[in-house]
Write a protein that holds these residues in place. Structure first.
Motif, PDB file in Angstrom:
ATOM      1  N   TYR A  28       0.826  -1.201   0.000  1.00  0.00           N
ATOM      2  CA  TYR A  28       0.000   0.000   0.000  1.00  0.00           C
ATOM      3  C   TYR A  28       0.862   1.255   0.000  1.00  0.00           C
ATOM      4  N   SER A  30       0.656   4.019   1.496  1.00  0.00           N
ATOM      5  CA  SER A  30       0.817   4.746   2.756  1.00  0.00           C
ATOM      6  C   SER A  30       1.611   3.973   3.805  1.00  0.00           C
ATOM      7  N   SER A  53       2.772   3.428   8.992  1.00  0.00           N
ATOM      8  CA  SER A  53       1.973   4.081   7.955  1.00  0.00           C
ATOM      9  C   SER A  53       1.986   5.576   8.204  1.00  0.00           C
ATOM     10  N   ASP A  55      -0.485   8.894   7.414  1.00  0.00           N
ATOM     11  CA  ASP A  55      -1.822   9.262   6.959  1.00  0.00           C
ATOM     12  C   ASP A  55      -2.122  10.706   7.321  1.00  0.00           C
ATOM     13  N   GLU A  56      -2.979  11.321   6.523  1.00  0.00           N
ATOM     14  CA  GLU A  56      -3.472  12.652   6.836  1.00  0.00           C
ATOM     15  C   GLU A  56      -4.774  12.526   7.606  1.00  0.00           C
ATOM     16  N   GLY A  57      -4.944  13.373   8.590  1.00  0.00           N
ATOM     17  CA  GLY A  57      -6.160  13.364   9.383  1.00  0.00           C
ATOM     18  C   GLY A  57      -6.449  14.749   9.903  1.00  0.00           C
ATOM     19  N   ILE A  66      -0.715  15.349  10.056  1.00  0.00           N
ATOM     20  CA  ILE A  66      -0.122  14.140   9.489  1.00  0.00           C
ATOM     21  C   ILE A  66       0.287  13.225  10.643  1.00  0.00           C
ATOM     22  N   THR A  67      -0.156  11.985  10.594  1.00  0.00           N
ATOM     23  CA  THR A  67       0.075  11.039  11.684  1.00  0.00           C
ATOM     24  C   THR A  67       0.829   9.811  11.178  1.00  0.00           C
ATOM     25  N   ARG A  69       1.746   5.901  12.196  1.00  0.00           N
ATOM     26  CA  ARG A  69       1.309   4.812  13.081  1.00  0.00           C
ATOM     27  C   ARG A  69       2.293   3.655  12.943  1.00  0.00           C
TER      28      ARG A  69
END
Length: 323
Positions: A28, A30, A53, A55-57, A66-67, A69
């Motif tokens: 994937y 991300s 990963s 991800d934008e949140g 931007i996070t 994980r």
């Protein structure tokens, strides 16, 4: 030691170091991975991986964020204590700096190593929170009739009303260092139901080892706000419950509600055994990093690898999508 990005060219070498689910997730866009390689002479041995990963949140206030994980973090046992984990974390923080990541979390499915993992991440500035917990309400009479609580307590708990404020403060200070304990618990004994709340101390010692703290929260409801032991002795927790139930029965009616919120693996396992149908059934620790109050000054060039890993990974993903 070599810290490198894991890509299509080398990912097969790191496959054995992560679960199949995490290895397959590398397809994937991300999801990314870093690999640690141990050098023995001319031999290069893949010894650790960190999968994450990006991800934008949005925050609760609606701001974009931007996070990162962490999905998997593992060092082969035979290569631990050789700074490989530190090397991966240093590169991970470089990635955060370079890519504008503002927040990082870790919820790794490795229950047998949770304590080790959480202690390690705390040393890197992460904080510990809990997700998924029991939140159970039952009537006092129904709780008292459970067969697990019919016996007299084997240990002899002490009601909180007989505990000195100094001894209680010392215990609570130690308890607040444990994962999952409410940080805003009242510090004064009189803030609790002192005849129902109880503690256990070793014989001839004033040091509190375990405690069950109960508050009356209105609407004919008692709430268990702490059921913890500083030592690994689950039998003490059962004895505290047995004692508290007998004390509560003298003061409150059988239809009084008792709300139990479990925020630790130990108490969740205890309640899960008594109420097997309660949901959810799992307590997991989540380590999170926001950089607040944890930033430390670093010496320039202090051991961090200068590889632009994220840039290389982004290019890798771009070529993958193009193909």
């Amino acid at each position: 030691m070599i810290i490198t990005g894991v890509n299509e060219a080398n990912q097969s070498a790191f496959e054995r170091l992560m679960p199949e689910e995490q290895f397959l997730s590398l397809r994937y866009p991300s999801v990314f991975a870093l690999g640690a390689i141990w050098e023995e002479g001319e031999e290069k041995i893949p010894a650790g991986t960190l999968v994450f990963s990006v991800d934008e949140g949005t925050t609760d206030e609606g701001e974009e964020m931007i996070t990162a994980r962490i999905l998997w973090f593992f060092i082969s046992p035979e290569y631990r204590r050789r700074n490989l984990a530190d090397g991966l974390m240093e590169q991970f923080f470089d990635v955060m700096d370079e890519s504008g990541v503002e927040y990082a979390v870790c919820d790794v499915p490795m229950p047998e190593e949770y304590n080790l993992l959480c202690a390690y991440l705390e040393a890197w500035g992460f904080r510990i929170g809990l997700i998924d917990k029991y939140d159970l309400t039952v009537e006092l009479g129904d709780l008292f009739r459970k067969k697990e609580f019919q016996k007299e307590p084997a240990a002899v708990p002490t009601p909180l009303k007989d505990v000195s404020q100094d001894d209680f403060s010392r215990f609570l200070k130690s308890a607040l260092e444990l994962p999952g304990v409410w940080q805003d618990l009242p510090l004064l004994t009189q803030e609790y139901e002192t005849s129902v709340s109880c503690v256990y101390t070793e014989k001839n010692r004033s040091k509190i080892e375990s405690a069950l703290l109960v508050q009356y929260v209105g609407n004919d409801t008692l709430e268990v706000v702490l059921l913890r032991s500083l030592s690994n002795r689950p039998a003490l927790l059962i004895d505290l419950i047995r004692y508290a139930l007998r004390a509560a029965k003298k003061i409150y009616t059988a239809d009084t509600n008792v709300r139990v919120v479990c925020r630790s693996e130990a108490t969740a396992a205890l309640v899960g055994g008594i109420f097997p149908d309660a949901e959810p059934l799992l307590v997991r620790r989540c380590c999170y990093y926001s950089g607040e109050d944890t930033e430390a000054e670093e010496e320039e060039g202090g051991g961090r690898n200068n590889l632009c890993v994220m840039d290389r990974i982004w290019r890798q993903e771009g070529s993958r999508e193009a193909s």
